[in-house]
Design an enzyme around this catalytic site. Structure first.
Site, mmCIF file in Angstrom:
data_model
loop_
_atom_site.group_PDB
_atom_site.id
_atom_site.type_symbol
_atom_site.label_atom_id
_atom_site.label_comp_id
_atom_site.label_asym_id
_atom_site.label_seq_id
_atom_site.Cartn_x
_atom_site.Cartn_y
_atom_site.Cartn_z
ATOM 1 C CG HIS A 1 -1.763 -0.983 1.338
ATOM 2 N ND1 HIS A 1 -1.666 -2.223 2.518
ATOM 3 C CD2 HIS A 1 -2.846 -1.279 0.690
ATOM 4 C CE1 HIS A 1 -2.707 -2.857 2.348
ATOM 5 N NE2 HIS A 1 -3.429 -2.571 1.102
ATOM 6 C CB SER B 1 -1.882 -10.213 0.903
ATOM 7 O OG SER B 1 -3.074 -10.325 1.088
HETATM 8 P P1 AMP Z 1 -6.491 -3.550 -0.483
HETATM 9 O O1 AMP Z 1 -6.473 -2.866 0.888
HETATM 10 O O2 AMP Z 1 -6.036 -5.235 -0.365
HETATM 11 O O3 AMP Z 1 -8.056 -3.243 -1.112
HETATM 12 O O4 AMP Z 1 -5.499 -2.687 -1.631
HETATM 13 C C1 AMP Z 1 -5.561 -1.660 -1.757
HETATM 14 C C2 AMP Z 1 -4.522 -1.503 -2.933
HETATM 15 O O5 AMP Z 1 -3.172 -1.820 -2.703
HETATM 16 C C3 AMP Z 1 -5.043 -2.180 -4.233
HETATM 17 O O6 AMP Z 1 -5.027 -1.206 -5.447
HETATM 18 C C4 AMP Z 1 -4.046 -3.304 -4.172
HETATM 19 O O7 AMP Z 1 -3.925 -3.919 -5.535
HETATM 20 C C5 AMP Z 1 -2.917 -2.559 -3.642
HETATM 21 N N1 AMP Z 1 -1.946 -3.825 -3.065
HETATM 22 C C6 AMP Z 1 -2.317 -4.662 -2.189
HETATM 23 N N2 AMP Z 1 -1.232 -5.253 -1.997
HETATM 24 C C7 AMP Z 1 -0.098 -4.679 -2.743
HETATM 25 C C8 AMP Z 1 1.183 -5.219 -3.358
HETATM 26 N N3 AMP Z 1 1.713 -6.246 -2.529
HETATM 27 N N4 AMP Z 1 1.851 -4.608 -4.098
HETATM 28 C C9 AMP Z 1 1.358 -3.475 -4.740
HETATM 29 N N5 AMP Z 1 0.024 -3.116 -4.508
HETATM 30 C C10 AMP Z 1 -0.742 -3.886 -3.422
#
Ligand code: AMP
Length: 280
Positions: free
Chosen positions: A37, A187
């Site tokens: 993030h 993640s």
């Molecule tokens: P989330 O909080 O999981 O909904 O993710 C929010 C944003 O962060 C989304 O656009 C995801 O694709 C991005 N994101 C999550 N994990 C990663 C990662 N390991 N590398 C790059 N971007 C990420």
């Protein structure tokens, strides 16, 4: 960093910035923040005058209430991290702010097969819920640039399509996957893995890296078969392992059938669904 909980105040503040022609970057998240993030926040800081990050665990994109309840929530830690990154604005709305009673904010777009394969086949209504919240957040924030991760490949492809369908002025920037030193894609769900499952999860990225190499030696079918064989170990359950066109997400028969090819997979380890992908 300013923390906003209400749409009205955030809009008011953003309007004042817009009057000064400040380029605004936006990073939507569901919190439980990690370096993945933060890489989006840093990219947004580089390109824009002001950056808004949102944290909202969107209930409409979960088809399983157990999964929604189990989703990690670490607000104080997230606020610390974003403060350290010199984030300008954090938006942490309640459900009533995002979905005001009596207002229909359902997703009006039909993304066709793009949204019914892969994640769409395993999580009913997931992309409708995702599109619904992203459209609502875009209407509130009105950013010049939107930052999303390649980590959720199908999600960013659908958002790109939606921006086109909306005739939006917002441009999408897709940022590379940030991985742990051993290769596991970062993640928010990784903290739910037991120590033993964490080790097993490594096989996902390892198999993708090998598939990328093998793609120059074998046919698509053979490459896929070899990867699935590697992932067929006790404790792992492959939901899908698809080789698709990077733009349309259409499944491919031959690597040569698309300008850019991406392999997307989701594997269940213990009770945790882990997504990963690689661009060939
Ligand atoms: P989330 O909080 O999981 O909904 O993710 C929010 C944003 O962060 C989304 O656009 C995801 O694709 C991005 N994101 C999550 N994990 C990663 C990662 N390991 N590398 C790059 N971007 C990420």
């Amino acid at each position: 960093m300013y923390l906003f909980k209400h749409v009205k105040e955030l809009k008011h503040y953003l309007n004042a910035l817009r009057n000064q022609n400040a380029a605004i970057g936006f990073v939507p998240t569901m919190g439980a923040l990690h370096k993945g993030h933060l890489s989006l926040v840093r990219a947004a800081k580089k390109d824009n005058v002001k950056v808004v990050v949102s944290i909202f665990v969107n209930p409409t994109q979960f088809d399983d209430s157990g999964d929604l309840d189990a989703y990690p929530r670490t607000a104080p830690h997230d606020i610390d991290l974003l403060t350290t990154e010199n984030t300008d604005m954090l938006f942490m709305p309640s459900e009533a702010e995002i979905y005001p009673p009596g207002v229909d904010s359902s997703n009006p777009f039909d993304f066709g097969k793009m949204a019914s394969i892969m994640e769409g086949a395993y999580r009913k209504g997931h992309f409708d819920g995702m599109a619904q919240v992203v459209r609502r957040l875009l209407n509130i924030v009105g950013p010049d640039l939107l930052y999303m991760g390649q980590k959720d490949y199908q999600q960013q492809a659908i958002v790109k399509k939606m921006l086109e369908m909306m005739g939006s002025k917002t441009r999408l920037r897709t940022c590379p996957i940030i991985r742990e030193p051993d290769g596991l894609a970062m993640s928010s769900r990784n903290i739910r893995l037991s120590a033993e499952d964490r080790k097993k999860a490594l096989l996902i990225s390892k198999t993708l890296f090998e598939a990328k190499k093998e793609a120059s030696l074998f046919s698509l079918q053979e490459t896929r078969k070899r990867a699935l064989k590697k992932l067929a170990v006790p404790g792992l359950k492959v939901d899908y392992f698809e080789v698709v066109d990077a733009e349309s997400l259409a499944p491919l028969m031959h690597f040569e059938d698309a300008k850019t090819v991406v392999i997307c997979t989701t594997v269940r380890v213990g009770g945790v669904r882990l997504l990963d992908n690689i661009i060939l």
